[in-house]
Design a protein around this motif. Sequence first.
Motif: not given
Lengths: 260, 184
Positions: B19, B57, B59-61, B63-65, B67-68
């Motif tokens: 994170q 998709e 793992f990219l998603r 990675l993008a989320s 922090s949440r």
Amino acid sequence: MLRWKPFRRDPVDPVAHVLAECLERIEAGESPDEVVARYPDLRQELEPLLATGLHARAVAPEQPDPDFRRRLRYRLEGAVPVAARLPRPAFGLWRARLASAAVTLLFLLLVAGGAIRVSAGSLPDSPLYPLKRATEDAHLALTPDLARRFWLRLDFAERRLVEAHALWARKGVVWEGGLLEMVGITEAVLEEYEVFADPGMAEGVRRLRALGERQRAFLEFLAREAPSRRARWLAAMLLHYTADWDSRAKAVLERMGSGR
Amino acid sequence: MAGSAAGEFDEAELVRRAQQGDAQAFGALYDQHVDRVYAYIAHRVGNRADAEDLTQEVFLRALASLSRFRWRGSLLPWLLTIARNLVTDHQRRRRREGAWPAAPLTAPAEDPVELAERRRQRERLRAAAAELTELQQQVIALRFAAGLSIAETARVMGRSENAVKNLQHKAIAALRRRLKGEGG
């Protein structure tokens, strides 16, 4: 998004319960014979079910191709630094900003009235831009009503979008800070709507959905067209980050009883 | 499939570091989970190209989320929740567009005879599972392809553990009837 239904009790069929227990015992290392021996009355029923379950466990898992596995790892590692810049939910930070905004408020009201009006249309590369931002903070500090504050923050997210768009259109510049900020504000407001889900805020949620769509359209454009790889990555990561906005906003509207 | 307390701590630490932008930590999390995420997706979609696209998709998603993400004992159920939603969207899209060509799945190099036999059995299982209800298919994929426990499966599906036990029972019974009826 994980959904929990902690108060719902489903009655469990006794055979289903025993079958689940047997499978988990075998997964933990017991032999099928040992496990079935615990339930002599159910043996006839259990054995064929266990055989099918164990067969499924033995043949279902499929390994990824090693080259694909390696390539994806490499690609993801390259994307981590970009993803680390994505907004984090940080209500504390907003409170701290509000406190400092309140301090500058008096100065702005007393001294800088004319300049504030001039600065309203400024872009991030203008010397008047910091004044525009300080005015926004002050405006927020002066707005105690929760629904109006959320609305105001959406105004700010919209302004960041307009500014980022204008910088791109006029100078071909991708304003990364503005993109991160607009997404960060919109995400924070969406989280607050999710917490409050007050029917009186439905108009704000609908506005957020429309704004989110426009932000995503601009990000999609940048993910394709931005000149630098870094900017394209950032736009792509922000698209992933915002992928569930619409469904979350829809869910909030449903909870508010406002449908779509 | 609950890990040990030490394992959970290690994973929590990796998540915390990822994170903060530590690429190696995210790489370690990826290594830990990619096989099971892929196995779940491959079982649900049945062809390699789509399974690879959707795994990427997920793992990219993630990675993008990241922090949440709030730590709740393991990252895997969260990844599989993302995978489950993506597979559902994918299948909906496929149904709208019509049937897809069945490109075969592959496996790492091993004895070709064994490989061919396992592939044949896997395809048979997939074909039988494809006739089950949507929820039963999800249980089979999560429990047996991805190797989740009952508790983890319940988390991913947003259902109680008892409901998952009932679904698993019905799914296995139905699977057995279909495999038997097929003459294997």
